[in-house]
Design a protein around this motif. Structure first.
Motif, PDB file in Angstrom:
ATOM      1  N   ALA A  51       0.849  -1.200  -0.165  1.00  0.00           N
ATOM      2  CA  ALA A  51      -0.026  -0.164  -0.031  1.00  0.00           C
ATOM      3  C   ALA A  51       0.921   1.112   0.130  1.00  0.00           C
ATOM      4  O   ALA A  51       0.679   2.142  -0.819  1.00  0.00           O
ATOM      5  CB  ALA A  51      -0.983   0.052   1.360  1.00  0.00           C
ATOM      6  N   LEU A  52       1.959   1.156   0.847  1.00  0.00           N
ATOM      7  CA  LEU A  52       2.601   2.472   0.740  1.00  0.00           C
ATOM      8  C   LEU A  52       3.567   2.480  -0.398  1.00  0.00           C
ATOM      9  O   LEU A  52       4.064   3.798  -1.079  1.00  0.00           O
ATOM     10  CB  LEU A  52       3.732   2.273   2.040  1.00  0.00           C
ATOM     11  N   ALA A  53       4.046   1.487  -1.023  1.00  0.00           N
ATOM     12  CA  ALA A  53       4.523   1.598  -2.531  1.00  0.00           C
ATOM     13  C   ALA A  53       3.722   1.928  -3.538  1.00  0.00           C
ATOM     14  O   ALA A  53       4.068   2.942  -4.446  1.00  0.00           O
ATOM     15  CB  ALA A  53       5.131  -0.039  -2.884  1.00  0.00           C
ATOM     16  N   VAL A  54       2.753   1.608  -3.588  1.00  0.00           N
ATOM     17  CA  VAL A  54       1.722   2.139  -4.475  1.00  0.00           C
ATOM     18  C   VAL A  54       1.314   3.851  -4.233  1.00  0.00           C
ATOM     19  O   VAL A  54       1.421   4.295  -5.133  1.00  0.00           O
ATOM     20  CB  VAL A  54       0.253   1.437  -4.443  1.00  0.00           C
ATOM     21  N   ALA A  55       1.088   4.155  -2.872  1.00  0.00           N
ATOM     22  CA  ALA A  55       1.050   5.269  -2.749  1.00  0.00           C
ATOM     23  C   ALA A  55       2.118   6.343  -3.094  1.00  0.00           C
ATOM     24  O   ALA A  55       1.951   7.396  -3.645  1.00  0.00           O
ATOM     25  CB  ALA A  55       0.586   5.522  -1.415  1.00  0.00           C
ATOM     26  N   ALA A  56       3.299   5.679  -2.767  1.00  0.00           N
ATOM     27  CA  ALA A  56       4.629   6.344  -3.163  1.00  0.00           C
ATOM     28  C   ALA A  56       4.560   6.650  -4.734  1.00  0.00           C
ATOM     29  O   ALA A  56       4.944   7.799  -5.266  1.00  0.00           O
ATOM     30  CB  ALA A  56       5.654   6.045  -2.682  1.00  0.00           C
ATOM     31  N   LEU A  57       4.196   5.805  -5.512  1.00  0.00           N
ATOM     32  CA  LEU A  57       4.325   5.640  -6.797  1.00  0.00           C
ATOM     33  C   LEU A  57       3.370   6.666  -7.497  1.00  0.00           C
ATOM     34  O   LEU A  57       3.705   7.463  -8.388  1.00  0.00           O
ATOM     35  CB  LEU A  57       4.221   4.233  -7.440  1.00  0.00           C
ATOM     36  N   TRP A  58       2.205   6.791  -6.832  1.00  0.00           N
ATOM     37  CA  TRP A  58       1.174   7.614  -7.217  1.00  0.00           C
ATOM     38  C   TRP A  58       1.472   9.121  -7.030  1.00  0.00           C
ATOM     39  O   TRP A  58       1.355   9.934  -7.753  1.00  0.00           O
ATOM     40  CB  TRP A  58      -0.115   7.249  -6.395  1.00  0.00           C
ATOM     41  N   TRP A  95       4.658  10.327  -6.804  1.00  0.00           N
ATOM     42  CA  TRP A  95       5.717  10.411  -7.690  1.00  0.00           C
ATOM     43  C   TRP A  95       5.255  10.938  -8.989  1.00  0.00           C
ATOM     44  O   TRP A  95       5.614  11.715  -9.710  1.00  0.00           O
ATOM     45  CB  TRP A  95       6.379   9.303  -7.844  1.00  0.00           C
ATOM     46  N   ALA A  96       4.001  10.400  -9.618  1.00  0.00           N
ATOM     47  CA  ALA A  96       3.453  10.498 -10.840  1.00  0.00           C
ATOM     48  C   ALA A  96       2.564  11.945 -10.669  1.00  0.00           C
ATOM     49  O   ALA A  96       2.639  12.596 -11.792  1.00  0.00           O
ATOM     50  CB  ALA A  96       2.452   9.476 -11.125  1.00  0.00           C
ATOM     51  N   VAL A  97       1.858  12.297  -9.633  1.00  0.00           N
ATOM     52  CA  VAL A  97       1.338  13.726  -9.339  1.00  0.00           C
ATOM     53  C   VAL A  97       2.439  14.626  -9.388  1.00  0.00           C
ATOM     54  O   VAL A  97       2.117  15.631 -10.050  1.00  0.00           O
ATOM     55  CB  VAL A  97       0.549  13.536  -8.211  1.00  0.00           C
ATOM     56  N   LEU A  98       3.406  14.515  -8.777  1.00  0.00           N
ATOM     57  CA  LEU A  98       4.458  15.392  -8.633  1.00  0.00           C
ATOM     58  C   LEU A  98       5.127  15.733  -9.948  1.00  0.00           C
ATOM     59  O   LEU A  98       5.294  17.069 -10.584  1.00  0.00           O
ATOM     60  CB  LEU A  98       5.539  15.343  -7.479  1.00  0.00           C
ATOM     61  N   ARG A  99       5.316  14.568 -10.769  1.00  0.00           N
ATOM     62  CA  ARG A  99       5.948  14.702 -12.112  1.00  0.00           C
ATOM     63  C   ARG A  99       4.960  15.511 -13.032  1.00  0.00           C
ATOM     64  O   ARG A  99       5.561  16.120 -13.816  1.00  0.00           O
ATOM     65  CB  ARG A  99       6.247  13.367 -12.483  1.00  0.00           C
ATOM     66  N   LEU A 100       3.834  14.933 -12.912  1.00  0.00           N
ATOM     67  CA  LEU A 100       2.764  15.901 -13.839  1.00  0.00           C
ATOM     68  C   LEU A 100       2.583  17.420 -13.591  1.00  0.00           C
ATOM     69  O   LEU A 100       2.623  18.126 -14.455  1.00  0.00           O
ATOM     70  CB  LEU A 100       1.499  15.159 -13.901  1.00  0.00           C
ATOM     71  N   LEU A 101       2.825  17.786 -12.240  1.00  0.00           N
ATOM     72  CA  LEU A 101       2.671  19.087 -11.840  1.00  0.00           C
ATOM     73  C   LEU A 101       3.988  19.864 -11.963  1.00  0.00           C
ATOM     74  O   LEU A 101       3.915  21.045 -12.578  1.00  0.00           O
ATOM     75  CB  LEU A 101       2.338  19.196 -10.382  1.00  0.00           C
ATOM     76  N   LEU A 102       5.083  19.172 -11.797  1.00  0.00           N
ATOM     77  CA  LEU A 102       6.185  20.132 -11.873  1.00  0.00           C
ATOM     78  C   LEU A 102       7.037  20.095 -13.260  1.00  0.00           C
ATOM     79  O   LEU A 102       7.490  21.346 -13.680  1.00  0.00           O
ATOM     80  CB  LEU A 102       7.266  19.332 -10.724  1.00  0.00           C
ATOM     81  N   ILE A 103       6.800  18.964 -13.979  1.00  0.00           N
ATOM     82  CA  ILE A 103       7.398  18.698 -15.476  1.00  0.00           C
ATOM     83  C   ILE A 103       6.450  18.274 -16.391  1.00  0.00           C
ATOM     84  O   ILE A 103       6.426  16.886 -16.727  1.00  0.00           O
ATOM     85  CB  ILE A 103       8.810  18.026 -15.594  1.00  0.00           C
ATOM     86  N   PRO A 104       5.318  18.926 -16.655  1.00  0.00           N
ATOM     87  CA  PRO A 104       4.320  18.347 -17.546  1.00  0.00           C
ATOM     88  C   PRO A 104       4.854  17.996 -18.997  1.00  0.00           C
ATOM     89  O   PRO A 104       4.259  17.009 -19.455  1.00  0.00           O
ATOM     90  CB  PRO A 104       3.272  19.469 -17.484  1.00  0.00           C
ATOM     91  N   GLY A 105       5.811  18.578 -19.525  1.00  0.00           N
ATOM     92  CA  GLY A 105       6.069  18.376 -20.714  1.00  0.00           C
ATOM     93  C   GLY A 105       6.941  17.013 -21.095  1.00  0.00           C
ATOM     94  O   GLY A 105       6.973  16.591 -21.852  1.00  0.00           O
ATOM     95  N   GLN A 106       7.431  16.520 -19.829  1.00  0.00           N
ATOM     96  CA  GLN A 106       8.335  15.216 -19.893  1.00  0.00           C
ATOM     97  C   GLN A 106       7.420  14.038 -19.402  1.00  0.00           C
ATOM     98  O   GLN A 106       8.195  12.833 -19.413  1.00  0.00           O
ATOM     99  CB  GLN A 106       9.550  15.531 -19.142  1.00  0.00           C
ATOM    100  N   THR A 107       6.317  14.175 -19.216  1.00  0.00           N
ATOM    101  CA  THR A 107       5.424  12.898 -18.649  1.00  0.00           C
ATOM    102  C   THR A 107       4.862  12.416 -19.677  1.00  0.00           C
ATOM    103  O   THR A 107       4.570  12.935 -20.708  1.00  0.00           O
ATOM    104  CB  THR A 107       4.419  13.415 -17.700  1.00  0.00           C
TER     105      THR A 107
END
Length: 85
Positions: free
Chosen positions: A8-15, A17-29
């Protein structure tokens, strides 16, 4: 108990990570990050706290009636003797 929390913690961490990646560098996601964020958000909308009531033993009282008290079964002691055989 630890077996449940680690995935559960691993999936939450991956989620996250994906949210922050979409917000901070949307062009490279890519598609994977977007699908992960959308899937996790969609799962959060499910009403998982709603469950069926447990089955009760015995008949339910009709509306307007109070439930009848139950009588306890008295267990005979071993020195009380046996009943007719």
């Amino acid at each position: 108990m630890m077996v449940r929390w680690v995935p559960a913690l691993a999936v939450a961490a991956l989620w996250w990570w994906a949210v922050l990646r979409l917000l901070l560098i949307p062009g490279q996601t890519g598609f994977v990050e977007g699908a992960m964020v959308a899937g996790g958000w969609g799962l959060s909308l499910l009403p998982v706290h709603v469950t069926a009531l447990p089955a009760t033993s015995g008949p339910r009282p009709r509306s307007g009636q109070e439930p009848r008290p139950t009588r306890a079964w008295r267990r005979h002691r071993s020195d009380a003797g046996s009943g007719p055989s």
